[in-house]
Write a protein that holds these residues in place. Sequence first.
Motif, short mmCIF file in Angstrom:
data_model
loop_
_atom_site.label_atom_id
_atom_site.label_comp_id
_atom_site.label_asym_id
_atom_site.label_seq_id
_atom_site.Cartn_x
_atom_site.Cartn_y
_atom_site.Cartn_z
N SER A 36 0.84 -1.21 0.00
CA SER A 36 0.00 0.00 0.00
C SER A 36 0.86 1.25 0.00
N TYR A 37 1.90 1.24 0.81
CA TYR A 37 2.80 2.39 0.87
C TYR A 37 3.53 2.57 -0.45
N GLY A 38 4.04 1.48 -1.01
CA GLY A 38 4.77 1.54 -2.27
C GLY A 38 3.91 2.07 -3.41
N LYS A 39 2.61 1.73 -3.40
CA LYS A 39 1.70 2.22 -4.45
C LYS A 39 1.55 3.74 -4.38
N ARG A 40 1.77 4.30 -3.19
CA ARG A 40 1.70 5.76 -3.07
C ARG A 40 2.96 6.42 -3.61
N LEU A 41 4.04 5.65 -3.71
CA LEU A 41 5.31 6.20 -4.18
C LEU A 41 5.48 6.07 -5.69
N THR A 42 4.87 5.04 -6.28
CA THR A 42 4.97 4.84 -7.72
C THR A 42 3.74 4.10 -8.22
N SER A 43 3.37 4.35 -9.45
CA SER A 43 2.23 3.65 -10.03
C SER A 43 2.64 2.34 -10.69
N ASP A 44 3.91 2.02 -10.65
CA ASP A 44 4.41 0.76 -11.20
C ASP A 44 4.29 -0.33 -10.14
N GLU A 154 -4.21 3.92 12.44
CA GLU A 154 -4.84 5.12 12.99
C GLU A 154 -6.33 5.16 12.65
N ILE A 155 -6.65 4.79 11.43
CA ILE A 155 -8.06 4.76 11.01
C ILE A 155 -8.81 3.72 11.85
N GLY A 156 -8.17 2.56 12.06
CA GLY A 156 -8.79 1.52 12.86
C GLY A 156 -9.09 2.00 14.27
N LEU A 157 -8.15 2.73 14.86
CA LEU A 157 -8.38 3.25 16.20
C LEU A 157 -9.54 4.25 16.21
N ILE A 158 -9.61 5.08 15.20
CA ILE A 158 -10.68 6.08 15.12
C ILE A 158 -12.03 5.40 14.92
N MET A 159 -12.07 4.42 14.02
CA MET A 159 -13.33 3.77 13.68
C MET A 159 -13.68 2.63 14.65
N GLY A 160 -12.74 2.26 15.51
CA GLY A 160 -13.00 1.19 16.47
C GLY A 160 -13.00 -0.19 15.84
N ILE A 161 -12.15 -0.38 14.80
CA ILE A 161 -12.04 -1.67 14.13
C ILE A 161 -10.57 -2.02 13.97
N GLN A 162 -10.31 -3.25 13.59
CA GLN A 162 -8.93 -3.71 13.37
C GLN A 162 -8.38 -3.09 12.09
N ALA A 163 -7.06 -2.97 12.04
CA ALA A 163 -6.41 -2.42 10.85
C ALA A 163 -6.73 -3.25 9.61
N GLN A 164 -6.83 -4.58 9.78
CA GLN A 164 -7.17 -5.45 8.64
C GLN A 164 -8.56 -5.13 8.11
N SER A 165 -9.48 -4.79 9.00
CA SER A 165 -10.82 -4.39 8.56
C SER A 165 -10.76 -3.10 7.75
N VAL A 166 -9.89 -2.19 8.19
CA VAL A 166 -9.69 -0.94 7.43
C VAL A 166 -9.17 -1.28 6.04
N LEU A 170 -11.03 -0.35 2.57
CA LEU A 170 -10.37 0.44 1.53
C LEU A 170 -10.25 -0.34 0.23
N SER A 171 -9.94 -1.62 0.33
CA SER A 171 -9.82 -2.45 -0.87
C SER A 171 -11.15 -2.50 -1.63
N ARG A 172 -12.22 -2.76 -0.90
CA ARG A 172 -13.55 -2.82 -1.55
C ARG A 172 -13.93 -1.46 -2.15
N ALA A 173 -13.66 -0.41 -1.41
CA ALA A 173 -13.99 0.93 -1.88
C ALA A 173 -13.20 1.27 -3.14
N LEU A 174 -11.92 0.99 -3.13
CA LEU A 174 -11.08 1.31 -4.29
C LEU A 174 -11.49 0.48 -5.51
#
Length: 192
Positions: A36-44, A154-166, A170-174
């Motif tokens: 996920s982080y790498g995709k933010r750095l390059t589109s390859d 951080e999103i998981g903490l805010i939303m009260g869910i596990q990071a994997q759920s986040v 995100l995967s479904r939304a994207l």
Amino acid sequence: MHTTCTSDFELWNAFRRGDAQAYEAIYRRYAPALFSYGKRLTSDYDLVRDTIQDVFVEIWQRREHLADLQTIKFYLFRVLRNALSKTRKRSDDSIDWQEIWPAELFMPSVESDILEEESRQDRVQRLRQGIDRLPERQREAVMLAFYDNLSNEEIGLIMGIQAQSVTNHLSRALHFLRDVIVTWVLVFSAWT
């Protein structure tokens, strides 16, 4: 080694001693976040996947010489970022595009600038409409991730869910948003 509740510190030290299960646990725990982080750095995306594999091969080979860590994620992010930067710099340095094609060839006309801006505005509008059509939890995750630049943890903490759920939200939304944009492009190109 039972790795589900193991802290980063314990996991890292076991890995440094040559524990293959700890190494695998580190990969399983952090490879998705690295991607996920790498995709933010390059589109390859292929480059990102290959570089992640290279990072894990390198840390395995150098494991006995690596320093103690409290958080593995930040270390791996830094190594991935540096590796991607080196790879991109090498590929950029290898070709002098100015010699092959003069800069004037790439200078857009005013007309093409206007058309491109209209197309971009249409894509942004379509994306906003797609975001509005997302289920509430997916929309919240997208807004926190892409508008507020928060990590999945951080999103998981805010939303009260596990990071994997986040990650799942995100995967479904994207996936949905990508379909919205692709459908728009197909419809738009059919009209022109």
